[in-house]
Design a protein around this motif. Sequence first.
Motif, PDB file in Angstrom:
ATOM      1  N   PRO A 193     -78.875  -8.398  37.418  1.00  0.00           N
ATOM      2  CA  PRO A 193     -79.370  -8.078  38.753  1.00  0.00           C
ATOM      3  C   PRO A 193     -78.501  -8.681  39.852  1.00  0.00           C
ATOM      4  O   PRO A 193     -78.156  -9.858  39.806  1.00  0.00           O
ATOM      5  N   VAL A 194     -78.114  -7.836  40.808  1.00  0.00           N
ATOM      6  CA  VAL A 194     -77.482  -8.334  42.028  1.00  0.00           C
ATOM      7  C   VAL A 194     -78.613  -8.512  43.022  1.00  0.00           C
ATOM      8  O   VAL A 194     -79.265  -7.541  43.409  1.00  0.00           O
ATOM      9  N   VAL A 195     -78.887  -9.723  43.414  1.00  0.00           N
ATOM     10  CA  VAL A 195     -80.152 -10.049  44.073  1.00  0.00           C
ATOM     11  C   VAL A 195     -79.944 -10.518  45.500  1.00  0.00           C
ATOM     12  O   VAL A 195     -78.857 -10.929  45.898  1.00  0.00           O
ATOM     13  N   SER A 196     -81.034 -10.462  46.249  1.00  0.00           N
ATOM     14  CA  SER A 196     -81.051 -11.058  47.573  1.00  0.00           C
ATOM     15  C   SER A 196     -81.429 -12.519  47.441  1.00  0.00           C
ATOM     16  O   SER A 196     -81.998 -12.934  46.439  1.00  0.00           O
ATOM     17  N   PRO A 197     -81.126 -13.336  48.459  1.00  0.00           N
ATOM     18  CA  PRO A 197     -81.608 -14.721  48.435  1.00  0.00           C
ATOM     19  C   PRO A 197     -83.128 -14.747  48.394  1.00  0.00           C
ATOM     20  O   PRO A 197     -83.783 -13.885  48.978  1.00  0.00           O
ATOM     21  N   PRO A 198     -83.716 -15.714  47.711  1.00  0.00           N
ATOM     22  CA  PRO A 198     -85.169 -15.760  47.551  1.00  0.00           C
ATOM     23  C   PRO A 198     -85.936 -15.716  48.857  1.00  0.00           C
ATOM     24  O   PRO A 198     -86.977 -15.091  48.942  1.00  0.00           O
ATOM     25  N   TYR A 254     -75.983 -12.745  52.576  1.00  0.00           N
ATOM     26  CA  TYR A 254     -77.138 -12.193  51.905  1.00  0.00           C
ATOM     27  C   TYR A 254     -76.982 -10.683  51.795  1.00  0.00           C
ATOM     28  O   TYR A 254     -76.779 -10.012  52.784  1.00  0.00           O
ATOM     29  N   ALA A 255     -77.065 -10.161  50.596  1.00  0.00           N
ATOM     30  CA  ALA A 255     -76.983  -8.720  50.424  1.00  0.00           C
ATOM     31  C   ALA A 255     -77.885  -8.292  49.286  1.00  0.00           C
ATOM     32  O   ALA A 255     -77.984  -8.969  48.285  1.00  0.00           O
ATOM     33  N   VAL A 256     -78.557  -7.181  49.448  1.00  0.00           N
ATOM     34  CA  VAL A 256     -79.405  -6.650  48.395  1.00  0.00           C
ATOM     35  C   VAL A 256     -78.738  -5.423  47.826  1.00  0.00           C
ATOM     36  O   VAL A 256     -78.363  -4.521  48.558  1.00  0.00           O
ATOM     37  N   HIS A 257     -78.572  -5.385  46.512  1.00  0.00           N
ATOM     38  CA  HIS A 257     -78.055  -4.198  45.842  1.00  0.00           C
ATOM     39  C   HIS A 257     -79.064  -3.863  44.752  1.00  0.00           C
ATOM     40  O   HIS A 257     -78.965  -4.362  43.638  1.00  0.00           O
ATOM     41  N   PHE A 258     -80.070  -3.048  45.057  1.00  0.00           N
ATOM     42  CA  PHE A 258     -81.078  -2.721  44.072  1.00  0.00           C
ATOM     43  C   PHE A 258     -80.511  -1.762  43.043  1.00  0.00           C
ATOM     44  O   PHE A 258     -79.570  -1.036  43.309  1.00  0.00           O
ATOM     45  N   CYS A 298     -75.580 -13.143  43.385  1.00  0.00           N
ATOM     46  CA  CYS A 298     -75.999 -13.038  44.779  1.00  0.00           C
ATOM     47  C   CYS A 298     -74.776 -12.964  45.690  1.00  0.00           C
ATOM     48  O   CYS A 298     -73.914 -13.838  45.641  1.00  0.00           O
ATOM     49  N   HIS A 299     -74.693 -11.907  46.505  1.00  0.00           N
ATOM     50  CA  HIS A 299     -73.617 -11.735  47.481  1.00  0.00           C
ATOM     51  C   HIS A 299     -74.203 -11.872  48.884  1.00  0.00           C
ATOM     52  O   HIS A 299     -74.620 -10.883  49.489  1.00  0.00           O
ATOM     53  N   PRO A 300     -74.261 -13.082  49.430  1.00  0.00           N
ATOM     54  CA  PRO A 300     -74.781 -13.234  50.784  1.00  0.00           C
ATOM     55  C   PRO A 300     -73.817 -12.633  51.818  1.00  0.00           C
ATOM     56  O   PRO A 300     -72.690 -12.308  51.487  1.00  0.00           O
ATOM     57  N   ASP A 301     -74.282 -12.504  53.073  1.00  0.00           N
ATOM     58  CA  ASP A 301     -73.376 -11.991  54.105  1.00  0.00           C
ATOM     59  C   ASP A 301     -73.606 -12.623  55.475  1.00  0.00           C
ATOM     60  O   ASP A 301     -73.431 -11.995  56.499  1.00  0.00           O
ATOM     61  N   ASP A 302     -74.009 -13.904  55.482  1.00  0.00           N
ATOM     62  CA  ASP A 302     -74.106 -14.557  56.789  1.00  0.00           C
ATOM     63  C   ASP A 302     -73.067 -15.665  56.882  1.00  0.00           C
ATOM     64  O   ASP A 302     -71.878 -15.385  56.836  1.00  0.00           O
ATOM     65  N   ASP A 303     -73.444 -16.908  56.984  1.00  0.00           N
ATOM     66  CA  ASP A 303     -72.478 -17.966  57.293  1.00  0.00           C
ATOM     67  C   ASP A 303     -71.993 -18.743  56.086  1.00  0.00           C
ATOM     68  O   ASP A 303     -71.453 -19.832  56.225  1.00  0.00           O
ATOM     69  N   VAL A 304     -72.127 -18.196  54.891  1.00  0.00           N
ATOM     70  CA  VAL A 304     -71.551 -18.819  53.702  1.00  0.00           C
ATOM     71  C   VAL A 304     -70.733 -17.758  52.972  1.00  0.00           C
ATOM     72  O   VAL A 304     -71.251 -16.739  52.555  1.00  0.00           O
ATOM     73  N   VAL A 305     -69.455 -18.001  52.813  1.00  0.00           N
ATOM     74  CA  VAL A 305     -68.553 -17.011  52.237  1.00  0.00           C
ATOM     75  C   VAL A 305     -68.841 -16.751  50.770  1.00  0.00           C
ATOM     76  O   VAL A 305     -68.765 -15.625  50.304  1.00  0.00           O
ATOM     77  N   ASN A 306     -69.166 -17.773  50.018  1.00  0.00           N
ATOM     78  CA  ASN A 306     -69.214 -17.630  48.565  1.00  0.00           C
ATOM     79  C   ASN A 306     -70.407 -16.854  48.041  1.00  0.00           C
ATOM     80  O   ASN A 306     -71.538 -17.036  48.489  1.00  0.00           O
ATOM     81  N   SER A 307     -70.137 -16.011  47.058  1.00  0.00           N
ATOM     82  CA  SER A 307     -71.190 -15.450  46.229  1.00  0.00           C
ATOM     83  C   SER A 307     -71.608 -16.524  45.225  1.00  0.00           C
ATOM     84  O   SER A 307     -70.884 -17.495  44.997  1.00  0.00           O
ATOM     85  N   VAL A 308     -72.795 -16.352  44.638  1.00  0.00           N
ATOM     86  CA  VAL A 308     -73.302 -17.319  43.663  1.00  0.00           C
ATOM     87  C   VAL A 308     -73.715 -16.567  42.401  1.00  0.00           C
ATOM     88  O   VAL A 308     -74.444 -15.571  42.473  1.00  0.00           O
ATOM     89  N   ILE A 309     -73.244 -17.040  41.265  1.00  0.00           N
ATOM     90  CA  ILE A 309     -73.615 -16.458  39.972  1.00  0.00           C
ATOM     91  C   ILE A 309     -74.369 -17.521  39.164  1.00  0.00           C
ATOM     92  O   ILE A 309     -73.880 -18.642  39.004  1.00  0.00           O
ATOM     93  N   ILE A 310     -75.553 -17.164  38.696  1.00  0.00           N
ATOM     94  CA  ILE A 310     -76.379 -18.067  37.901  1.00  0.00           C
ATOM     95  C   ILE A 310     -76.340 -17.595  36.448  1.00  0.00           C
ATOM     96  O   ILE A 310     -76.590 -16.413  36.160  1.00  0.00           O
ATOM     97  N   ALA A 311     -76.006 -18.492  35.531  1.00  0.00           N
ATOM     98  CA  ALA A 311     -75.925 -18.143  34.113  1.00  0.00           C
ATOM     99  C   ALA A 311     -76.560 -19.241  33.270  1.00  0.00           C
ATOM    100  O   ALA A 311     -76.828 -20.344  33.757  1.00  0.00           O
TER     101      ALA A 311
END
Length: 416
Positions: A387-392, A9-13, A349-362
């Motif tokens: 938007p580079v977003v945090s998990p909901p 999980y990462a927030v890049h506002f 979304c670029h998370p940073d806990d226990d899931v390696v993959n980023s997720v891109i929604i298109a």
Amino acid sequence: MDGGAQKTYAVHFSSGDLQTSQQRHETSLIGHGRVKLASKHVHTFSSFFFSPLHIHVETPVHNSSSSSTTSLHCLSVRASISNKQKMESQNKEVDALVQKITGLHAAISKLPSLSPCPAVNALFTDLVTACVPPSPVDVTKLGPEAQKMREGLIRLCSEAEGKLEAHYSDMLAAFDNPLDHLGMFPYYSNYINLSKLEYELLARYVPGGIAPARVAFIGSGPLPFSSFVLAVRHLPNTMFDNYDLCVAANDRASKLFRGDKDVGARMSFHTADVADLAGELGAYDVVFLAALVGMAAEEKAKVIAHLGAHMADGAALVVRSAHGARGFLYPIVDPEDIGRGGFEVLAVCHPDDDVVNSVIIARKSSDVHADVLQSGRGGQHTRGTVPVVSPPCRFGEMVADVIQKREEFANAEVAF
């Protein structure tokens, strides 16, 4: 192999305020991006926040223009020195990481087999431990030699991950109802977290929400956990078509659902290359693209362009990518390649806990596809910054934290 059941999980506002909510990780067992982690939270903020705190004035600030000019000059010099030191530190960190990864690649390459065993587990545990923590490295900017090493390493990870999943799929198939024993797989909980993240991002960013009648998962592998979790926890009325190149992988996967009348009836498996799918793709409301389908950037871009040519307008695409040092484990997908493929990129979304993959929604859009045909550009270029977003689940918490920090530093500047 659906690949990538770890999240960060990462927030890049857009203002560059909050960069990351970092976690230090300790790894217990190989998963090539799937590990059980013990985490220690360490919060860091960008220079935007901390620059006021770096200001130190040993004499009172006077109103004269000369003293003000001198003070500003001193601040500029100190900021320049601080930035230079930071860059030097980051370069050393990146060099050390690349050297470590290169050594691990050499050791893994010498293994007689990548099937699960103590030697394989130990090396991949070291690899994941090195790659999972946040890092300043941008693997796309490494030199040719390092890039060649990285591409070879990703392919080794893919092969080893396939063998790991096949091993556990056979183990689960020995039970009368395999779905009752999925917890035996050490990283099953990570699939639960990743699938939840993907579903929530879809619900949050796809116009009109998400209630798909049919979903396709490209690259499902011998353990189609993502489809299963989505079917059971989030999409109970959806039909799932799982596609994989490997006949043996599909045979193994289908055996896992033989005892379940509900999920088994909604789950089908097809042996096919995505490049050979055409009319079928137009029937899906959502298409998931696994992390290891197309391992080089050009391969991934080609797959995405094919999906864009055949998916229905308005259908959603979920692409698994990677970020930072995690790009040594999985391919990194450029959102611009998704835009050029005929999609509107809705969120990254670029998370940073226990899931390696980023997720891109298109989302497939006829307008975007027309832009591509006319200008050769991705639709995202005509629709502003993606938007580079945090998990909901953490968005409100992180926004509140940013607002609080802004107020604190604003007060600090006033006092100064």
